[in-house]
Design a protein around this motif. Structure first.
Motif, PDB file in Angstrom:
ATOM      1  N   PRO A  72      33.059  42.677  26.646  1.00 43.54           N
ATOM      2  CA  PRO A  72      33.308  41.956  25.332  1.00 43.54           C
ATOM      3  C   PRO A  72      33.617  43.025  24.424  1.00 43.54           C
ATOM      4  N   GLU A  73      34.702  42.928  23.625  1.00 46.17           N
ATOM      5  CA  GLU A  73      35.191  43.806  22.519  1.00 46.17           C
ATOM      6  C   GLU A  73      35.507  45.257  23.126  1.00 46.17           C
ATOM      7  N   GLY A  74      35.790  45.425  24.373  1.00 50.11           N
ATOM      8  CA  GLY A  74      36.120  46.546  24.935  1.00 50.11           C
ATOM      9  C   GLY A  74      34.701  47.489  25.623  1.00 50.11           C
ATOM     10  N   ARG A  75      34.076  47.014  25.642  1.00 54.61           N
ATOM     11  CA  ARG A  75      32.788  47.739  26.116  1.00 54.61           C
ATOM     12  C   ARG A  75      32.026  46.968  27.351  1.00 54.61           C
ATOM     13  N   SER A  76      31.545  47.942  28.142  1.00 52.69           N
ATOM     14  CA  SER A  76      31.049  47.340  29.564  1.00 52.69           C
ATOM     15  C   SER A  76      29.506  46.520  29.206  1.00 52.69           C
ATOM     16  N   ALA A  77      29.628  45.359  29.659  1.00 54.37           N
ATOM     17  CA  ALA A  77      28.412  44.589  29.437  1.00 54.37           C
ATOM     18  C   ALA A  77      27.405  45.019  30.264  1.00 54.37           C
ATOM     19  N   VAL A  78      27.531  45.611  31.323  1.00 54.71           N
ATOM     20  CA  VAL A  78      26.834  46.136  32.230  1.00 54.71           C
ATOM     21  C   VAL A  78      26.886  47.706  32.496  1.00 54.71           C
ATOM     22  N   ARG A  79      26.034  48.654  32.164  1.00 56.30           N
ATOM     23  CA  ARG A  79      26.377  50.154  31.869  1.00 56.30           C
ATOM     24  C   ARG A  79      26.994  50.377  33.540  1.00 56.30           C
ATOM     25  N   TYR A  80      28.002  51.364  33.306  1.00 51.28           N
ATOM     26  CA  TYR A  80      28.791  52.012  34.683  1.00 51.28           C
ATOM     27  C   TYR A  80      29.408  51.090  35.282  1.00 51.28           C
ATOM     28  N   LEU A  81      29.496  49.622  34.770  1.00 49.84           N
ATOM     29  CA  LEU A  81      30.188  48.888  35.745  1.00 49.84           C
ATOM     30  C   LEU A  81      31.658  48.443  34.978  1.00 49.84           C
ATOM     31  N   GLY A  82      32.391  49.659  35.143  1.00 48.37           N
ATOM     32  CA  GLY A  82      33.970  49.593  34.443  1.00 48.37           C
ATOM     33  C   GLY A  82      34.635  48.440  34.865  1.00 48.37           C
ATOM     34  N   PRO A  83      36.066  48.551  34.561  1.00 48.96           N
ATOM     35  CA  PRO A  83      37.150  47.585  34.877  1.00 48.96           C
ATOM     36  C   PRO A  83      37.300  47.582  36.523  1.00 48.96           C
ATOM     37  N   ALA A  84      37.477  48.923  36.941  1.00 52.89           N
ATOM     38  CA  ALA A  84      37.501  48.880  38.388  1.00 52.89           C
ATOM     39  C   ALA A  84      36.548  47.875  39.305  1.00 52.89           C
ATOM     40  N   PHE A  85      35.413  48.307  39.057  1.00 56.60           N
ATOM     41  CA  PHE A  85      34.362  47.340  39.829  1.00 56.60           C
ATOM     42  C   PHE A  85      34.230  46.041  39.191  1.00 56.60           C
ATOM     43  N   SER A  86      34.210  45.799  38.102  1.00 57.57           N
ATOM     44  CA  SER A  86      33.970  44.406  37.629  1.00 57.57           C
ATOM     45  C   SER A  86      35.134  43.505  37.927  1.00 57.57           C
ATOM     46  N   THR A  87      36.195  43.973  38.141  1.00 60.30           N
ATOM     47  CA  THR A  87      37.298  43.285  38.581  1.00 60.30           C
ATOM     48  C   THR A  87      37.453  42.801  40.138  1.00 60.30           C
ATOM     49  N   LYS A  88      36.545  43.796  40.746  1.00 57.63           N
ATOM     50  CA  LYS A  88      36.371  43.401  42.196  1.00 57.63           C
ATOM     51  C   LYS A  88      35.372  42.261  42.327  1.00 57.63           C
ATOM     52  N   LEU A  89      34.336  42.307  41.291  1.00 51.87           N
ATOM     53  CA  LEU A  89      33.514  41.072  41.467  1.00 51.87           C
ATOM     54  C   LEU A  89      34.011  39.592  41.212  1.00 51.87           C
ATOM     55  N   LEU A  90      35.010  39.748  39.909  1.00 52.59           N
ATOM     56  CA  LEU A  90      35.693  38.672  39.641  1.00 52.59           C
ATOM     57  C   LEU A  90      36.757  38.296  40.705  1.00 52.59           C
ATOM     58  N   TYR A  91      37.370  39.203  41.391  1.00 49.28           N
ATOM     59  CA  TYR A  91      38.305  38.541  42.359  1.00 49.28           C
ATOM     60  C   TYR A  91      37.605  38.125  43.515  1.00 49.28           C
ATOM     61  N   PHE A  92      36.470  38.767  44.328  1.00 49.62           N
ATOM     62  CA  PHE A  92      35.777  38.211  45.105  1.00 49.62           C
ATOM     63  C   PHE A  92      34.995  36.995  44.793  1.00 49.62           C
ATOM     64  N   ALA A  93      34.966  36.551  43.547  1.00 51.46           N
ATOM     65  CA  ALA A  93      34.095  35.225  43.246  1.00 51.46           C
ATOM     66  C   ALA A  93      35.212  34.207  43.748  1.00 51.46           C
ATOM     67  N   GLY A  94      36.323  34.368  44.067  1.00 48.72           N
ATOM     68  CA  GLY A  94      37.291  33.268  44.320  1.00 48.72           C
ATOM     69  C   GLY A  94      37.175  32.922  45.786  1.00 48.72           C
ATOM     70  N   ALA A  95      36.188  33.689  46.585  1.00 47.33           N
ATOM     71  CA  ALA A  95      36.035  33.370  47.998  1.00 47.33           C
ATOM     72  C   ALA A  95      37.070  33.310  48.782  1.00 47.33           C
ATOM     73  N   GLY A  96      38.157  33.962  48.492  1.00 48.86           N
ATOM     74  CA  GLY A  96      39.127  34.062  49.437  1.00 48.86           C
ATOM     75  C   GLY A  96      40.308  33.016  48.954  1.00 48.86           C
ATOM     76  N   SER A  97      40.174  32.132  47.847  1.00 40.29           N
ATOM     77  CA  SER A  97      41.133  31.247  47.733  1.00 40.29           C
ATOM     78  C   SER A  97      42.403  31.862  47.462  1.00 40.29           C
ATOM     79  N   VAL A  98      43.532  31.290  47.984  1.00 32.82           N
ATOM     80  CA  VAL A  98      45.160  31.822  47.821  1.00 32.82           C
ATOM     81  C   VAL A  98      45.404  31.744  46.240  1.00 32.82           C
ATOM     82  N   ARG A  99      44.648  30.564  45.575  1.00 32.79           N
ATOM     83  CA  ARG A  99      45.117  30.225  44.276  1.00 32.79           C
ATOM     84  C   ARG A  99      44.200  30.883  43.261  1.00 32.79           C
ATOM     85  N   HIS A 100      43.284  31.779  43.679  1.00 30.82           N
ATOM     86  CA  HIS A 100      42.309  32.286  42.702  1.00 30.82           C
ATOM     87  C   HIS A 100      42.976  33.304  41.894  1.00 30.82           C
ATOM     88  N   PRO A 101      42.854  33.176  40.626  1.00 28.88           N
ATOM     89  CA  PRO A 101      43.637  33.987  39.415  1.00 28.88           C
ATOM     90  C   PRO A 101      43.338  35.269  39.078  1.00 28.88           C
TER      91      PRO A 101
END
Length: 239
Positions: free
Chosen positions: A138-167
């Motif tokens: 939010p507003e350019g800061r990490s909502a969870v300390r030490y969880l920057g873009p690289a790792f948070s986008t991994k979580l967002l990606y895997f939330a798709g459970a492998g769907s080929v259409r996951h955004p």
């Protein structure tokens, strides 16, 4: 620097050639060696839910393993949700454990807040990549300390459970390096990307995936393109 016009960027020929390989081979079977004993011990040491992270004999995690974990979202209990988080972090870290002890302790410091943030972000991920990213940053800061873009986008990606259409797609320094050097995204910048940039990144990969789906006559996922971007970013690729 003026923002790069992403509508004009072509997908590199080398990536188009890589997409001829089966999706399951390049994505689902993509395995990373993990420090299983370390993760099991560190999570247990602070008495956080989600341990053991893996069985004692598990030495690798595949993307497909994490897709299976995510298939029951959002019905996962808090313990299962945190276990999924540890496993994504273990996959993303491989044998490099820098900052992970701090990440674990940041979760221990305010577990309720972290679980609430993760649930909100992962629920948004299949619908709106930018919205999900904003929850984590939010507003350019990490909502969870030490969880920057690289790792948070991994979580967002895997939330798709492998769907080929996951955004959502993973965005880290190696992916960014290829986007700048090989794809022409001159204005991308480094590290702490704002929400608008992550949204533009996912839109770019979605356009490329749609173009390649038409060319190849099959559904191409944004993660297939991300895999090539990462592997082309220098150093040792995740195998």
């Amino acid at each position: 620097m003026a923002p790069t016009d992403l509508s004009r960027l072509p997908l590199p020929t080398a990536c188009r050639e890589a997409l001829r390989a089966p999706r399951t081979e390049r994505v689902n079977d993509h395995a990373v060696p993990i420090a299983a004993a370390w993760w099991n011990a560190e999570v247990a040491a602070v008495r956080l839910p989600g341990a053991p992270v893996t069985g004692r004999r598990v030495m690798h995690l595949r993307r497909g393993d994490l897709f299976t974990d995510a298939a029951k979202l959002p019905a996962l209990s808090d313990e299962e949700l945190l276990r999924f988080t540890w496993r994504v972090l273990a996959w993303g870290s491989g044998m490099k454990l820098r900052l992970n002890r701090r990440r674990i302790r940041a979760v221990a410091h305010d577990t309720t807040h972290v679980v609430k943030t993760l649930r909100s972000a992962l629920a948004a991920a299949p619908v709106d990549a930018a919205q999900a990213y904003e929850v984590m940053h939010p507003e350019g800061r990490s909502a969870v300390r030490y969880l920057g873009p690289a790792f948070s986008t991994k979580l967002l990606y895997f939330a798709g459970a492998g769907s080929v259409r996951h955004p959502c797609a993973i965005l880290d320094s190696r992916v960014a390096a290829t986007l700048k050097k090989s794809c022409g995204w001159d204005s991308l910048g480094n590290g702490r990307w704002p929400t608008r940039t992550y949204g533009r990144y996912c839109t770019l990969l979605a356009r490329w995936a749609a173009e390649e789906s038409e060319r190849l006559g099959r559904d191409v996922g944004v993660d297939e393109i991300e895999r090539w971007l990462f592997d082309s970013g220098g150093g040792q690729a995740r195998k």
